[in-house]
Enzyme design. Structure first.
Site, PDB file in Angstrom:
ATOM      1  N   TYR A 159     -45.842  95.190   6.139  1.00  0.00           N
ATOM      2  CA  TYR A 159     -44.864  96.161   5.628  1.00  0.00           C
ATOM      3  C   TYR A 159     -43.958  96.637   6.768  1.00  0.00           C
ATOM      4  O   TYR A 159     -42.735  96.642   6.639  1.00  0.00           O
ATOM      5  CB  TYR A 159     -45.574  97.350   4.968  1.00  0.00           C
ATOM      6  CG  TYR A 159     -44.588  98.417   4.546  1.00  0.00           C
ATOM      7  CD1 TYR A 159     -43.743  98.212   3.452  1.00  0.00           C
ATOM      8  CD2 TYR A 159     -44.454  99.620   5.256  1.00  0.00           C
ATOM      9  CE1 TYR A 159     -42.807  99.169   3.073  1.00  0.00           C
ATOM     10  CE2 TYR A 159     -43.528 100.579   4.877  1.00  0.00           C
ATOM     11  CZ  TYR A 159     -42.706 100.349   3.791  1.00  0.00           C
ATOM     12  OH  TYR A 159     -41.767 101.297   3.429  1.00  0.00           O
ATOM     13  N   SER A 173     -37.133 102.074   6.622  1.00  0.00           N
ATOM     14  CA  SER A 173     -38.174 103.106   6.753  1.00  0.00           C
ATOM     15  C   SER A 173     -38.242 103.477   8.229  1.00  0.00           C
ATOM     16  O   SER A 173     -37.803 102.704   9.092  1.00  0.00           O
ATOM     17  CB  SER A 173     -39.517 102.505   6.318  1.00  0.00           C
ATOM     18  OG  SER A 173     -40.584 103.329   6.732  1.00  0.00           O
TER      19      SER A 173
HETATM   20  N1  LIG Z   1     -42.174 106.651  -0.281  1.00  0.00           N
HETATM   21  C1  LIG Z   1     -42.181 106.541   1.041  1.00  0.00           C
HETATM   22  O1  LIG Z   1     -42.957 107.203   1.739  1.00  0.00           O
HETATM   23  C2  LIG Z   1     -41.198 105.614   1.704  1.00  0.00           C
HETATM   24  C3  LIG Z   1     -40.960 105.770   3.072  1.00  0.00           C
HETATM   25  C4  LIG Z   1     -40.063 104.930   3.696  1.00  0.00           C
HETATM   26  C5  LIG Z   1     -39.404 103.949   2.975  1.00  0.00           C
HETATM   27  N2  LIG Z   1     -39.648 103.806   1.654  1.00  0.00           N
HETATM   28  C6  LIG Z   1     -38.952 102.737   0.917  1.00  0.00           C
HETATM   29  O2  LIG Z   1     -38.235 103.306  -0.155  1.00  0.00           O
HETATM   30  C7  LIG Z   1     -38.005 102.308  -1.144  1.00  0.00           C
HETATM   31  C8  LIG Z   1     -38.274 102.886  -2.520  1.00  0.00           C
HETATM   32  O3  LIG Z   1     -39.648 103.195  -2.627  1.00  0.00           O
HETATM   33  P1  LIG Z   1     -40.187 104.533  -3.306  1.00  0.00           P
HETATM   34  O4  LIG Z   1     -40.836 105.324  -2.256  1.00  0.00           O
HETATM   35  O5  LIG Z   1     -39.159 105.140  -4.147  1.00  0.00           O
HETATM   36  O6  LIG Z   1     -41.395 103.918  -4.183  1.00  0.00           O
HETATM   37  P2  LIG Z   1     -41.575 103.722  -5.748  1.00  0.00           P
HETATM   38  O7  LIG Z   1     -41.460 105.015  -6.454  1.00  0.00           O
HETATM   39  O8  LIG Z   1     -42.841 102.948  -5.867  1.00  0.00           O
HETATM   40  O9  LIG Z   1     -40.341 102.802  -6.181  1.00  0.00           O
HETATM   41  C9  LIG Z   1     -40.286 101.439  -5.865  1.00  0.00           C
HETATM   42  C10 LIG Z   1     -39.219 100.785  -6.699  1.00  0.00           C
HETATM   43  O10 LIG Z   1     -39.152  99.394  -6.324  1.00  0.00           O
HETATM   44  C11 LIG Z   1     -39.193  98.614  -7.499  1.00  0.00           C
HETATM   45  N3  LIG Z   1     -39.900  97.362  -7.277  1.00  0.00           N
HETATM   46  C12 LIG Z   1     -41.112  97.155  -6.729  1.00  0.00           C
HETATM   47  N4  LIG Z   1     -41.454  95.860  -6.790  1.00  0.00           N
HETATM   48  C13 LIG Z   1     -40.428  95.232  -7.412  1.00  0.00           C
HETATM   49  C14 LIG Z   1     -40.194  93.882  -7.794  1.00  0.00           C
HETATM   50  N5  LIG Z   1     -41.093  92.909  -7.589  1.00  0.00           N
HETATM   51  N6  LIG Z   1     -39.018  93.582  -8.412  1.00  0.00           N
HETATM   52  C15 LIG Z   1     -38.118  94.545  -8.678  1.00  0.00           C
HETATM   53  N7  LIG Z   1     -38.282  95.842  -8.333  1.00  0.00           N
HETATM   54  C16 LIG Z   1     -39.430  96.165  -7.720  1.00  0.00           C
HETATM   55  C17 LIG Z   1     -39.956  99.452  -8.532  1.00  0.00           C
HETATM   56  O11 LIG Z   1     -39.501  99.113  -9.837  1.00  0.00           O
HETATM   57  P3  LIG Z   1     -40.433  98.392 -10.957  1.00  0.00           P
HETATM   58  O12 LIG Z   1     -41.817  98.897 -10.795  1.00  0.00           O
HETATM   59  O13 LIG Z   1     -39.751  98.775 -12.252  1.00  0.00           O
HETATM   60  O14 LIG Z   1     -40.275  96.940 -10.668  1.00  0.00           O
HETATM   61  C18 LIG Z   1     -39.506 100.865  -8.194  1.00  0.00           C
HETATM   62  O15 LIG Z   1     -38.335 101.203  -8.893  1.00  0.00           O
HETATM   63  C19 LIG Z   1     -38.898 101.121  -0.770  1.00  0.00           C
HETATM   64  O16 LIG Z   1     -38.118 100.114  -0.174  1.00  0.00           O
HETATM   65  C20 LIG Z   1     -39.859 101.717   0.260  1.00  0.00           C
HETATM   66  O17 LIG Z   1     -40.326 100.755   1.172  1.00  0.00           O
HETATM   67  C21 LIG Z   1     -40.523 104.622   0.994  1.00  0.00           C
END
Ligand SMILES: NC(=O)c1ccc[n+]([C@@H]2O[C@H](COP(=O)([O-])OP(=O)(O)OC[C@H]3O[C@@H](n4cnc5c(N)ncnc54)[C@H](OP(=O)(O)O)[C@@H]3O)[C@@H](O)[C@H]2O)c1
Length: 259
Positions: free
Chosen positions: A144, A131
């Site tokens: 985080y 991130s």
């Molecule tokens: N959205 C943002 O603003 C942002 C910015 C920078 C970086 N990121 C990073 O991008 C990545 C993806 O996040 P996203 O934004 O796409 O959010 P998201 O839509 O909430 O997706 C998160 C994913 O992680 C999985 N996950 C969460 N806890 C888990 C666990 N205990 N075991 C297995 N899988 C798990 C969830 O699957 P299940 O619920 O099916 O387990 C889901 O598929 C993350 O690493 C996040 O830190 C996001």
């Protein structure tokens, strides 16, 4: 070509899956939500395997690796992760350790195991989702930001080791700012700036990974921010991040209550 994608059930992970499926890749998708995994398997078509796993549990991380063993995986996308909002003294310890297990420990284990396999065949790509938070300290989301610093620095260090070995194995680290996904609902906040789409983030990251680049920082504003932060003293940067974080609102639009 075959990829393992963690956190494939929503957001950026789901976009990675759609984009690679469109390019004709075989996929192994994982997440906790088995129903979502089955829906994706049906909707994406092609050669898609699924495995439900809770990556907060070490045994599930190894279960995912064993499932992939002997399947000639070409790409590992460590995408699963989530954030927690609040003052460090207030955030729930169990939630936080759970988050560290997903954001750091699972990614660490999978990176090491797949890196060893990729090194043996001198082929393969690791794409770690960090991130923009990985470049700085993050008051009000301290653990985080810390977890994403780990992902970023680990990836940079491995990149240098691979470079010294003249290896054909590649590593890329995705460092997005806000992306419009479920992330904020889970963290219990809403964005204070306009987010990019998960499709854009995924496409951008894949382009960088396929061209062997270390960093994938999508969006001009975030890219400028990551450059500018190098020239700002740590304490001043933390004060700026505190103000940005405290301006965030709860998902129902109220000011986030800070003790
Ligand atoms: N959205 C943002 O603003 C942002 C910015 C920078 C970086 N990121 C990073 O991008 C990545 C993806 O996040 P996203 O934004 O796409 O959010 P998201 O839509 O909430 O997706 C998160 C994913 O992680 C999985 N996950 C969460 N806890 C888990 C666990 N205990 N075991 C297995 N899988 C798990 C969830 O699957 P299940 O619920 O099916 O387990 C889901 O598929 C993350 O690493 C996040 O830190 C996001």
């Amino acid at each position: 070509m075959k990829a393992l994608i963690t956190g494939a059930t929503s957001g950026i992970g789901q976009s990675f899956a759609a984009k690679l499926a469109k390019r004709g890749w075989s996929l192994i998708l994982t997440g906790r939500n088995e129903k979502r995994l089955k829906e994706l398997q049906e909707s994406l078509g092609g050669n898609i395997e699924i495995i439900a796993a809770d990556l907060a549990k070490k045994e599930d991380v190894f279960k995912v690796y064993e499932f992939c063993k002997g399947k000639d995986v070409d790409m590992l996308i460590n995408n699963a992760g989530y954030g927690l909002f609040g003052k460090f003294e207030d955030t729930d310890l169990d939630d936080e350790v759970n988050m560290i297990n997903v954001n750091i420990t699972a990614l660490h284990i999978l990176t090491k195991l797949f890196l060893r396999d990729f090194k043996k065949k001198d082929h393969g790509t690791i794409l770690n989702v960090a991130s923009a938070a990985g470049f700085m300290a993050g008051p009000l989301m301290a653990a985080y930001y810390g977890s994403k610093n780990y992902v970023l620095k680990l990836s940079v260090a491995i990149w240098e080791e691979l470079r010294r070995d003249h290896s054909n194995v590649k590593i890329t680290v995705l460092c997005p700012g806000p992306v419009d996904t479920n992330f904020n609902n889970r963290a219990g906040v809403s964005f204070s700036v306009k987010p990019i789409t998960p499709d854009y983030a995924a496409e951008f990251a894949l382009d960088k990974a396929f061209s062997g680049k270390l960093f994938a920082v999508p969006g001009l504003f975030v890219k400028l921010g990551t450059v500018a932060q190098r020239f700002v003293p740590q304490k001043m940067l933390s004060a700026i991040v505190y103000n940005i974080q405290s301006a965030k609102k709860t998902s129902d639009g109220k000011e986030k209550a800070l003790k």
